[in-house]
Motif scaffolding. Structure first.
Motif, short mmCIF file in Angstrom:
data_model
loop_
_atom_site.label_atom_id
_atom_site.label_comp_id
_atom_site.label_asym_id
_atom_site.label_seq_id
_atom_site.Cartn_x
_atom_site.Cartn_y
_atom_site.Cartn_z
N TYR A 289 -4.23 0.86 0.19
CA TYR A 289 -3.12 1.70 -0.24
C TYR A 289 -3.61 2.67 -1.31
O TYR A 289 -4.73 2.58 -1.80
CB TYR A 289 -1.97 0.85 -0.77
CG TYR A 289 -2.31 0.02 -1.98
CD1 TYR A 289 -2.07 0.49 -3.27
CD2 TYR A 289 -2.87 -1.25 -1.84
CE1 TYR A 289 -2.39 -0.28 -4.38
CE2 TYR A 289 -3.19 -2.02 -2.94
CZ TYR A 289 -2.95 -1.52 -4.21
OH TYR A 289 -3.26 -2.29 -5.31
N PRO B 255 1.15 2.41 4.80
CA PRO B 255 1.74 2.64 6.13
C PRO B 255 2.35 1.38 6.74
O PRO B 255 3.37 1.44 7.43
CB PRO B 255 0.54 3.13 6.96
CG PRO B 255 -0.38 3.75 5.96
CD PRO B 255 -0.23 2.92 4.72
N ARG C 126 6.21 0.89 5.68
CA ARG C 126 7.17 1.99 5.76
C ARG C 126 8.15 1.67 6.88
O ARG C 126 7.88 1.89 8.06
CB ARG C 126 6.44 3.31 5.99
CG ARG C 126 5.56 3.69 4.79
CD ARG C 126 4.71 4.90 5.06
NE ARG C 126 3.77 5.12 3.96
CZ ARG C 126 2.76 5.97 4.00
NH1 ARG C 126 2.55 6.69 5.10
NH2 ARG C 126 1.95 6.09 2.96
#
Length: 299
Positions: free
Chosen positions: A189, A281, A284
């Motif tokens: 991240y 990702p 999300r």
């Protein structure tokens, strides 16, 4: 400041959230517990060492930097002596601080000449240099070294009166199914500075919403807790664009409770002098979660 991890979880829903526009579900015990949690969060934010106390920050460059409130300083402090001292960052990433001759700064109440500074990642760190109502220290984020200044008289701390939030809705307290990873996986991240971080993920939480499978990956926060950084369709609209944080207790009997009523803003949403992880990702979500904290009135 922050910064150390992010997520691992996936799951099957037990309590489906009501569609937007329908009445929320209120349970007196759940409401009281949520309000008590929120009160404790506000008290933590307002503590002298809380995130509202930051009034200055920046990067430290290799070599020597003159530190003080004088405009011609290399590191300009928003308050304090014109010259606090000289900060040196060596090529090996080590930092030292040499006090100005007048000795305005104190470490543990005593004056000093030259000292090696610990960061928040070192045992017993960070080294704190106090003056007036403020204190200066250095931090490390990945390969970057930064400085921070906290102040007991911070305007954010003095003016804080809460954070906007959605009404408490027990339907957003979801029992997700825990799916362990064997072997554990690595989650990559970025922080708000764009610096890469990574952490180990031991499993995922899975639940169903609107007929779709939703997955979250948490990091192990220690003491039997899981830590999530997630985004959803409210992010950048009614909630903070970088995502929100959520803690959960360790899974029991193959399930983990995700109470989105306790989803909260990362510190960098409240104070620009803090570095936080952003939602990866994997976390999300494609759903609208109208629970927990909204975008703060004072970023």
């Amino acid at each position: 400041m922050i910064l150390r991890s992010v997520l691992s979880l996936l799951l099957l829903l037990i309590a489906l959230p009501l569609p937007a526009g329908e009445a929320t579900s209120v349970d007196d015990d759940h409401l009281a517990a949520t309000e008590a949690w929120r009160s404790a969060r506000y008290e933590a934010l307002k503590r002298p060492d809380g995130y509202l106390g930051f009034i200055g920050s920046g990067l430290v460059h290799e070599g020597e930097s003159r530190v003080g409130s004088a405009p011609d300083s290399d590191i300009v402090l928003p308050k304090g002596p014109a010259w606090l001292g000289t900060l040196r960052l060596d090529s090996n990433g080590k930092t030292h601080f040499r006090s100005a001759p007048d000795g305005a700064g104190r470490i543990d109440g005593a004056t000093f000449d030259d000292v090696a500074l610990k960061t928040q990642l070192d045992e017993g760190g960070p080294t704190r240099i106090d003056f007036d109502s403020a204190w200066f220290y250095v931090v490390r984020t990945g390969d970057l070294v930064g400085w921070r200044l906290r102040d007991l008289d911070s305007p954010l701390r003095a003016q804080f009166d809460g954070i906007p939030h959605f009404p408490v809705d027990r339907n957003w307290r979801i029992e997700a199914e825990w799916e362990p990873f064997d072997p554990p996986r690595t989650l990559e991240y970025l922080t708000v500075l764009g610096t890469p971080e990574s952490g180990t993920v031991s499993g995922q939480a899975v639940f169903e919403h609107d007929g779709q499978r939703q997955v979250l990956w948490p990091m192990d926060a220690g003491e039997g807790r899981l830590f999530f950084v997630f985004a959803d369709r409210s992010s950048g609209r009614s909630t903070y664009g970088g995502g929100r944080f959520l803690y959960a207790d360790a899974p029991q009997n193959g399930r983990v409770v995700l109470d989105f009523n306790r989803a909260y803003n990362p510190p960098c949403a409240l104070n620009g002098h803090v570095v936080c992880p952003t939602a990866p990702p994997e976390n999300r979500l494609r759903i609208l979660i109208e629970a927990g904290e909204k975008t703060p009135a004072t970023p």
